[in-house]
Design a protein around this motif. Structure first.
Motif, short mmCIF file in Angstrom:
data_model
loop_
_atom_site.label_atom_id
_atom_site.label_comp_id
_atom_site.label_asym_id
_atom_site.label_seq_id
_atom_site.Cartn_x
_atom_site.Cartn_y
_atom_site.Cartn_z
N GLU A 118 0.90 -1.25 0.09
CA GLU A 118 -0.14 -0.11 -0.23
C GLU A 118 0.71 1.18 -0.17
O GLU A 118 1.58 1.75 0.97
N SER A 119 0.82 1.91 -1.10
CA SER A 119 1.72 3.11 -1.07
C SER A 119 0.82 4.28 -1.08
O SER A 119 -0.63 4.56 -1.55
N PHE A 120 1.09 5.55 0.04
CA PHE A 120 0.21 6.51 0.18
C PHE A 120 0.09 7.51 -0.65
O PHE A 120 0.67 8.58 -0.71
N SER A 121 -0.03 7.16 -2.10
CA SER A 121 0.07 8.11 -3.35
C SER A 121 -1.23 8.31 -3.93
O SER A 121 -1.23 9.24 -4.83
N GLY A 122 -2.28 7.66 -3.63
CA GLY A 122 -3.56 8.10 -4.01
C GLY A 122 -4.39 9.34 -3.53
O GLY A 122 -3.63 9.89 -2.31
N GLY A 123 -5.37 9.47 -3.63
CA GLY A 123 -6.04 10.67 -3.03
C GLY A 123 -6.74 10.33 -1.79
O GLY A 123 -7.09 11.19 -1.17
N ALA A 124 -6.94 9.02 -1.48
CA ALA A 124 -7.75 8.78 -0.25
C ALA A 124 -7.13 7.37 0.26
O ALA A 124 -6.47 6.63 -0.46
N PHE A 178 -8.83 12.70 25.13
CA PHE A 178 -9.64 13.92 25.27
C PHE A 178 -10.13 14.34 23.47
O PHE A 178 -10.63 15.40 23.40
N GLN A 179 -9.71 13.53 22.64
CA GLN A 179 -9.86 13.91 21.32
C GLN A 179 -11.29 13.28 20.52
O GLN A 179 -11.79 12.27 21.06
N ILE A 180 -11.40 13.95 19.51
CA ILE A 180 -12.76 13.34 18.86
C ILE A 180 -11.86 13.00 17.28
O ILE A 180 -11.27 13.63 16.82
N THR A 181 -12.06 11.48 17.16
CA THR A 181 -11.33 10.93 16.07
C THR A 181 -12.39 11.07 14.77
O THR A 181 -13.73 10.65 14.79
N THR A 182 -12.00 11.74 13.76
CA THR A 182 -12.86 12.05 12.60
C THR A 182 -11.95 11.50 11.36
O THR A 182 -11.17 11.01 11.30
N ASP A 183 -13.10 11.51 10.18
CA ASP A 183 -12.53 11.35 8.81
C ASP A 183 -12.50 12.62 8.19
O ASP A 183 -12.28 12.41 6.70
N ASP A 184 -12.40 13.87 8.85
CA ASP A 184 -12.40 15.36 8.17
C ASP A 184 -10.97 15.27 7.60
O ASP A 184 -10.11 14.74 8.04
N PRO A 185 -11.04 15.83 6.39
CA PRO A 185 -9.72 16.11 5.61
C PRO A 185 -8.70 17.10 6.22
O PRO A 185 -7.58 16.90 6.06
N ASP A 186 -9.25 17.85 7.40
CA ASP A 186 -8.27 18.63 8.09
C ASP A 186 -7.61 17.50 9.12
O ASP A 186 -6.45 17.93 9.55
N ASN A 187 -8.10 16.40 9.55
CA ASN A 187 -7.52 15.57 10.35
C ASN A 187 -6.77 14.25 9.86
O ASN A 187 -5.83 13.65 10.36
N LEU A 188 -7.28 13.65 8.53
CA LEU A 188 -6.60 12.54 8.11
C LEU A 188 -6.61 12.93 6.73
O LEU A 188 -7.97 13.07 5.93
N PHE A 189 -5.52 12.76 5.91
CA PHE A 189 -5.43 13.09 4.56
C PHE A 189 -4.19 12.57 4.13
O PHE A 189 -3.08 12.19 4.91
N LEU A 190 -3.82 12.32 2.77
CA LEU A 190 -2.73 11.97 2.16
C LEU A 190 -2.29 13.33 1.49
O LEU A 190 -2.61 14.09 0.82
N ALA A 191 -0.82 13.61 1.49
CA ALA A 191 -0.29 14.36 0.78
C ALA A 191 1.29 13.93 0.75
O ALA A 191 1.89 13.55 1.77
N ASN A 192 1.88 14.57 -0.36
CA ASN A 192 3.54 14.21 -0.64
C ASN A 192 3.88 12.70 -0.19
O ASN A 192 4.81 12.49 0.14
N GLU A 193 2.72 11.78 -0.85
CA GLU A 193 2.96 10.38 -0.45
C GLU A 193 3.36 9.94 0.97
O GLU A 193 3.97 9.16 1.11
N GLN A 194 2.34 10.89 1.58
CA GLN A 194 2.82 10.56 3.07
C GLN A 194 1.30 10.58 3.72
O GLN A 194 0.16 10.88 3.18
N LEU A 195 0.91 9.68 4.79
CA LEU A 195 -0.33 9.60 5.41
C LEU A 195 -0.11 10.51 6.60
O LEU A 195 0.79 10.63 7.49
N TYR A 196 -1.06 11.63 6.68
CA TYR A 196 -1.03 12.83 7.85
C TYR A 196 -2.44 12.29 8.88
O TYR A 196 -3.34 12.12 8.40
N LEU A 197 -1.71 12.17 10.20
CA LEU A 197 -2.84 12.39 11.24
C LEU A 197 -2.59 13.57 12.01
O LEU A 197 -1.52 13.60 12.62
N HIS A 198 -3.53 14.53 11.57
CA HIS A 198 -3.19 15.99 11.87
C HIS A 198 -4.21 16.58 13.21
O HIS A 198 -5.47 16.63 12.73
N PRO A 199 -3.73 16.76 14.09
CA PRO A 199 -4.56 17.43 15.39
C PRO A 199 -5.20 18.85 14.98
O PRO A 199 -4.22 19.41 14.51
#
Length: 604
Positions: A229-235, A255-276
């Motif tokens: 699995e390469s994190f090169s796609g759009g999702a 204390f967090q809410i886990t979401t699928d919002d693009p601000d918190n979970l996204f792919l960019a630069n062939e990398q997986l981002y989990l962003h608080p």
């Protein structure tokens, strides 16, 4: 005690005696020290007829030099040259000091002599430190001593060297009789010394060799890729990953809410981002007077309380102040034995809790947590390295298991950096897992965070054997309100010595914030809440202005990122193909050759 005589002309002193009384008394010279300097000299404070009153030796000397009726020669010290002597004065010698004529003539002309006062010789007798040197050059310039006879110019003058101990000629055989016949056991001691040296070197080499070869390793040639699995796609690929969406705290009081919002979970630069991010940026009134339901909550059918939060200041309830992400491969990709590698860069910011870990697919065999076990490949804290309880310059791995929900053990270890931290760049976190051993390390095997061997044996103590023997569990324990007998539940369920880590596990990647599980100890690093408090999340939320300042503005530094060199980002699973005796094993995978003994699951 003899009386102390004072001078008359001292205005602050009281007269001791009159003149007539003084004549009747013994002279001061008859008394011992300290009332006289030496025998025969009158006391300086005593009245002497025909002489002016003296108050001290200094005044006596001054009056003597002012007199003109005495024909006295000038001083002639031994170190003074003859040129300094006046004509007609007696010659002096530098080797002796004659009696001073001045003191004798002075005394003869005094009233003390007329009164027939006892007197001893006034010949000067100085102590050695006051004597002048026997000779002194008339010039004040120093001149070096004359060289010794026969000495070369410039040669330092000193003691003659001791005679040399060197042999003048080599010894002859006759002068070395011990060489004619060798001493007994000479050859034996020589050979014994060589044998000991050889055995020591051989033993050290054997120790290094067997120590190196005894390290258990995975045979990379027997591993094949199961998932790529390469994190090169759009999702994210929904055939591999599940996104967990809820705010229930995941059993840790997070204390967090886990979401699928693009601000918190996204792919960019062939990398997986989990962003608080901060919930207050999207949801108003998180401290009081609002209610929030998480969109697309994954627990809407089973646990609705984990999907909705209400803020109420009177009750101390708030809406979770942080939004983040959590993904897993449950029911889609799991492994039993093999290798997992994740190349990741840790987030930066206070109270962030990144984790890469694994849970069992089936909890029916041994039971719920912790009876079925937990594998933590990576856990860390986003706090700065100055945080007193292992900040971002530490990473930790652990195994959690136990026979009862209230009785469990944790085997853990860590690695640290002295001059950097793990949020400054990417590092590879690896799990190697077989029936015999479990090893977790950072970048390379020598920097292992946790390593356990001989798991397939019974063992005799907590440092060898399976997990039951390592746990050293008590015979009885408190389970809720009752005391129960602690049994080896894994053996009863048919597990081996390495149970409960003898079953398929799936992967979890998440970024949490805070929590009440003890991961952030109370009263450490300015922690704004207490784990046992009913208002822990509210206290954390009220301190948002302080901890949010430590979160970087750059998403590259704030996010938990997965990436891999060469050049794609990856998470890799290396899975051993199980024999036919494990019919319950299920995993969809592609095997590149027919009968491999080891397969690999690779996510890259």
């Amino acid at each position: 005690m003899p009386p102390f005589y004072l001078a008359e002309d001292a205005p602050h002193r009281r007269r001791a005696t009159s003149g007539d009384d003084a004549a009747a008394r013994p002279p001061p010279s008859a008394f011992a020290f300290p009332f006289q300097s030496h025998a025969g000299n009158p006391d300086p404070g005593m009245r002497i007829p025909g002489q002016p009153r003296r108050t001290s030796l200094e005044s006596l000397a001054a009056s003597y030099y002012e007199r003109t009726d005495l024909d006295l020669p000038p001083p002639n010290a031994p170190f003074m040259g003859t040129a300094a002597a006046a004509p007609g004065s007696p010659a002096t010698s530098s080797d002796s000091l004659p009696p001073s004529p001045s003191s004798t003539s002075l005394y003869k002309s005094s009233a003390g002599a007329a009164a027939a006062l006892p007197r001893v010789s006034s010949t000067h007798s100085f102590r050695a430190p006051f004597l002048a040197p026997p000779s002194r050059p008339t010039s004040s310039l120093w001149s070096p001593p004359p060289p010794q006879a026969g000495a070369a110019p410039g040669t330092p003058v000193g003691k003659a060297p001791h005679p040399s101990t060197r042999l003048t000629a080599p010894l002859t055989q006759s002068e070395k009789p011990w060489t004619a016949k060798r001493q007994p056991y000479t050859y034996r001691s020589y050979l014994l010394t060589l044998a000991c040296i050889f055995l020591g070197a051989a033993g050290a080499a054997a120790l290094c060799f067997f120590g190196y070869t005894s390290v258990p390793l995975l045979d990379e040639s027997r591993l094949c890729s199961v998932l790529d699995e390469s994190f090169s796609g759009g999702a994210l690929d929904s055939n591999v990953w599940n996104t967990e969406i809820q705010l229930g705290g995941f059993g840790n009081g997070e204390f967090q809410i886990t979401t699928d919002d693009p601000d918190n979970l996204f792919l960019a630069n062939e990398q997986l981002y989990l962003h608080p991010s901060l919930t207050s940026d999207k949801v108003p009134n998180i401290l009081d007077g609002n209610s929030y339901t998480v969109p697309r909550c994954t627990l809407a059918q089973t646990n609705k309380t984990a999907c909705t939060a209400t803020s109420n200041a009177q009750l101390g309830r708030v809406i979770n102040p942080v939004m983040s992400a959590r993904i897993n491969t449950q029911g889609k990709k799991s492994i039993k034995y093999g290798k997992v590698s994740v190349r990741a860069k840790l987030p930066r910011g206070d109270w962030l809790w990144p984790a890469i870990w694994m849970l069992p697919e089936d909890t029916q065999k041994y039971g719920k947590w912790p009876m079925s076990g937990e594998i933590d490949i990576l856990e860390a804290r986003g706090n700065a390295p100055t945080y007193p309880h292992q900040g971002s310059n530490y990473v930790r791995s652990s195994l959690n298991y136990g026979p009862l929900p209230s009785l469990y053990r944790q085997l853990y270890g860590w690695q640290s950096q002295k001059r950097s931290s793990y949020d400054k760049g990417f590092h590879t976190y690896t799990l190697e897992w077989t029936e015999r051993f479990i090893r977790m390390y950072v970048d390379k095997r020598i920097t292992a965070t946790l390593e356990l061997d001989h798991l397939d044996t019974k063992g005799k103590n907590s440092k060898s054997g399976g997990f039951w023997s390592r746990g050293k569990f008590p015979k009885t324990a408190q389970n809720g309100s009752t005391e129960v007998v602690v049994e080896n539940i894994w053996e009863k369920a048919g597990g081996g010595h390495n149970a409960p880590f003898d079953q398929p596990f799936y992967l979890i990647i998440n970024l949490a914030a805070g929590g009440t599980s003890g991961w952030f100890p109370d009263d450490e690093g300015g922690k704004p809440w207490y784990d046992t408090s009913n208002t822990a999340m509210r206290d954390f939320t009220r301190d948002q202005d302080n901890w949010s300042k430590t979160w970087p503005e750059s998403r590259d530094d704030r996010a938990f990122r997965m990436c891999v060199s060469f050049p794609s980002c990856f998470v890799s699973f290396l899975l051993r193909i199980l024999p036919a005796s494990y019919p319950s094993f299920h995993l969809a995978m592609s095997v590149p050759h027919r009968n491999p003994s080891i397969a690999t699951l690779s996510i890259s």
